[in-house]
Scaffold this motif. Structure first.
Motif, PDB file in Angstrom:
ATOM      1  N   ASP A 174     145.220  18.227  15.299  1.00 51.84           N
ATOM      2  CA  ASP A 174     145.800  17.786  16.572  1.00 51.84           C
ATOM      3  C   ASP A 174     144.943  18.188  17.772  1.00 51.84           C
ATOM      4  OD1 ASP A 174     147.975  16.566  15.383  1.00 51.84           O
ATOM      5  OD2 ASP A 174     149.250  18.354  15.505  1.00 51.84           O
ATOM      6  N   ASP A 175     144.005  19.102  17.543  1.00 51.99           N
ATOM      7  CA  ASP A 175     143.195  19.624  18.649  1.00 51.99           C
ATOM      8  C   ASP A 175     141.772  19.086  18.661  1.00 51.99           C
ATOM      9  OD1 ASP A 175     145.328  21.352  19.489  1.00 51.99           O
ATOM     10  OD2 ASP A 175     144.800  22.681  17.818  1.00 51.99           O
ATOM     11  N   VAL A 176     141.390  18.357  17.623  1.00 52.64           N
ATOM     12  CA  VAL A 176     140.035  17.810  17.541  1.00 52.64           C
ATOM     13  C   VAL A 176     140.110  16.320  17.223  1.00 52.64           C
ATOM     14  CG1 VAL A 176     139.007  20.012  16.830  1.00 52.64           C
ATOM     15  CG2 VAL A 176     139.842  18.416  15.090  1.00 52.64           C
ATOM     16  N   ASP A 215     133.177  14.158  21.553  1.00 56.97           N
ATOM     17  CA  ASP A 215     134.332  14.477  20.707  1.00 56.97           C
ATOM     18  C   ASP A 215     134.090  15.760  19.909  1.00 56.97           C
ATOM     19  OD1 ASP A 215     136.177  12.573  21.385  1.00 56.97           O
ATOM     20  OD2 ASP A 215     135.689  11.189  19.755  1.00 56.97           O
ATOM     21  N   LYS A 216     135.193  16.434  19.591  1.00 56.25           N
ATOM     22  CA  LYS A 216     135.110  17.679  18.840  1.00 56.25           C
ATOM     23  C   LYS A 216     135.380  17.420  17.356  1.00 56.25           C
ATOM     24  CE  LYS A 216     136.732  20.492  22.732  1.00 56.25           C
ATOM     25  NZ  LYS A 216     137.793  21.417  23.217  1.00 56.25           N
ATOM     26  N   ILE A 217     134.571  18.068  16.505  1.00 54.78           N
ATOM     27  CA  ILE A 217     134.759  17.961  15.059  1.00 54.78           C
ATOM     28  C   ILE A 217     134.801  19.366  14.471  1.00 54.78           C
ATOM     29  CG2 ILE A 217     133.815  17.111  12.887  1.00 54.78           C
ATOM     30  CD1 ILE A 217     132.459  14.890  14.378  1.00 54.78           C
ATOM     31  N   ALA A 218     135.864  19.681  13.753  1.00 53.16           N
ATOM     32  CA  ALA A 218     136.004  20.991  13.106  1.00 53.16           C
ATOM     33  C   ALA A 218     135.344  20.955  11.733  1.00 53.16           C
ATOM     34  CB  ALA A 218     137.483  21.351  12.967  1.00 53.16           C
ATOM     35  N   ILE A 219     134.681  22.051  11.374  1.00 50.20           N
ATOM     36  CA  ILE A 219     134.077  22.186  10.044  1.00 50.20           C
ATOM     37  C   ILE A 219     134.343  23.602   9.531  1.00 50.20           C
ATOM     38  CG2 ILE A 219     132.254  20.509  10.560  1.00 50.20           C
ATOM     39  CD1 ILE A 219     130.299  22.877  10.834  1.00 50.20           C
ATOM     40  N   PRO A 220     134.306  23.823   8.215  1.00 48.82           N
ATOM     41  CA  PRO A 220     134.468  25.181   7.684  1.00 48.82           C
ATOM     42  C   PRO A 220     133.342  26.085   8.184  1.00 48.82           C
ATOM     43  CG  PRO A 220     134.682  23.539   5.945  1.00 48.82           C
ATOM     44  CD  PRO A 220     134.144  22.823   7.144  1.00 48.82           C
ATOM     45  N   ASP A 221     133.613  27.385   8.292  1.00 47.88           N
ATOM     46  CA  ASP A 221     132.591  28.282   8.831  1.00 47.88           C
ATOM     47  C   ASP A 221     131.872  29.131   7.788  1.00 47.88           C
ATOM     48  OD1 ASP A 221     134.529  30.134   8.168  1.00 47.88           O
ATOM     49  OD2 ASP A 221     134.740  30.980  10.179  1.00 47.88           O
ATOM     50  N   ASP A 222     132.317  29.100   6.504  1.00 51.30           N
ATOM     51  CA  ASP A 222     131.566  29.857   5.501  1.00 51.30           C
ATOM     52  C   ASP A 222     130.240  29.155   5.228  1.00 51.30           C
ATOM     53  OD1 ASP A 222     131.908  28.201   2.730  1.00 51.30           O
ATOM     54  OD2 ASP A 222     133.743  28.069   3.919  1.00 51.30           O
ATOM     55  N   ILE A 226     132.561  22.414  15.658  1.00 52.64           N
ATOM     56  CA  ILE A 226     133.272  23.683  15.818  1.00 52.64           C
ATOM     57  C   ILE A 226     133.554  24.315  14.444  1.00 52.64           C
ATOM     58  CG2 ILE A 226     135.303  24.805  16.794  1.00 52.64           C
ATOM     59  CD1 ILE A 226     135.637  22.366  18.621  1.00 52.64           C
ATOM     60  N   PRO A 227     132.773  25.329  14.047  1.00 51.27           N
ATOM     61  CA  PRO A 227     133.050  26.022  12.783  1.00 51.27           C
ATOM     62  C   PRO A 227     134.315  26.876  12.900  1.00 51.27           C
ATOM     63  CG  PRO A 227     130.756  26.328  13.479  1.00 51.27           C
ATOM     64  CD  PRO A 227     131.512  25.791  14.661  1.00 51.27           C
TER      65      PRO A 227
END
Length: 277
Positions: free
Chosen positions: A196-198, A135-142, A184-185
């Motif tokens: 909706d994408d992760v 599964d994909k997980i989004a996280i902040p990239d700073d 995914i940062p």
């Protein structure tokens, strides 16, 4: 030819005099910030009930202030350094420390505001235990919020990290990932839009509330508040030469009050806590 040279010399002198005059005028106005002109306070997002409350209190003291809204975390510190705003209130101390190190700047904190826990959100699952292989997980990239999100995923029992809270870890520091989750940062302002994408997304409190979420109710896992939370206490920041500005001190005092704490609780629906106590 002589006339041309003379004209250019006069024009150049006029520019210099104008520039000097503008500088003196700007200095005079700046000395009366909050009285002759509003203090410009940079924030991220459009939901600022707490600051709007503080600004109304300041009006009763004869102090003018207004919010300048930014769309992402990359802008308010740059605007502060450029003199486009007078203060900002959007970041925690860890974020500011990394910004100062990266930009060789020396913005300072002049007061604590609130602790706003980071949360994991999803449109597809109700509990982090439901995450599946790959599964994909989004996280902040700073730097600071990326590390904070990675440690949040560790606290949720999803990964193990080589490092301790506060360290500037990245996905490369993940040493155990039993479900092979894809981290995914991305820009912090996009983490809510990516839902909706992760499978899930780590979203900063302000970004979440701006997107219509209530962290204490809508997150599937919320960052615990403990001793590891200290680097993530939100602050009011100023240029170093302004740290002792009397008007700015009054703004901090107006924020750090019992009635403001009640607004914080109401605005965040209990998700955020007053951090100056």
């Amino acid at each position: 030819m002589k006339k041309t040279i003379k004209f250019l010399a006069v024009a150049a002198l006029a520019v210099v005099l104008t520039a000097c005059g503008s500088k003196d005028t700007a200095k005079k106005v700046d000395e009366k910030v909050g009285i002759d002109r509003p203090v410009k306070i940079g924030v991220v997002g459009t939901k600022s009930d707490t600051w709007n409350f503080v600004i109304k209190k300041l009006e009763k003291e004869g102090i003018k202030a207004e919010l300048v809204e930014f769309t992402d975390y990359n802008q308010p510190n740059v605007a502060l350094l450029a003199g486009d705003i007078d203060l900002n209130s959007f970041q925690h101390q860890n974020f500011l420390d990394h910004f100062n190190e990266d930009k060789k700047s020396n913005i300072v904190s002049i007061g604590k505001t609130q602790l706003a826990p980071l949360g994991i959100y999803s449109n597809k699952i109700k509990d982090v235990s439901e995450l599946k292989e790959g599964d994909k997980i989004a996280i902040p990239d700073d730097v600071s919020n990326q590390a904070r999100a990675i440690f949040l995923l560790q606290t949720a029992g999803l990964i193990k990290v080589d490092g301790k809270p506060g360290d500037p870890v990245t996905p490369k520091n993940i040493i155990e990932n039993s479900k092979n989750l894809e981290i995914i940062p991305m820009d912090a302002s996009q983490t809510a839009r990516a839902l909706d994408d992760v499978a899930a997304s780590c979203i900063n409190n302000g970004v979440a509330t701006d997107a219509g979420y209530t962290p204490s109710k809508d997150s599937i896992f919320l960052e615990p508040v403990d001793e590891n939370s200290i680097p993530y206490i939100n602050i009011i920041a100023a240029r170093p030469e302004d740290k002792d500005n009397e008007i700015f001190k009054k703004i901090v005092a107006a924020y750090q009050s019992d009635d403001t704490e009640e607004v914080i609780k109401k605005e965040s629906k209990g998700s955020s806590i007053a951090a100056w106590k």
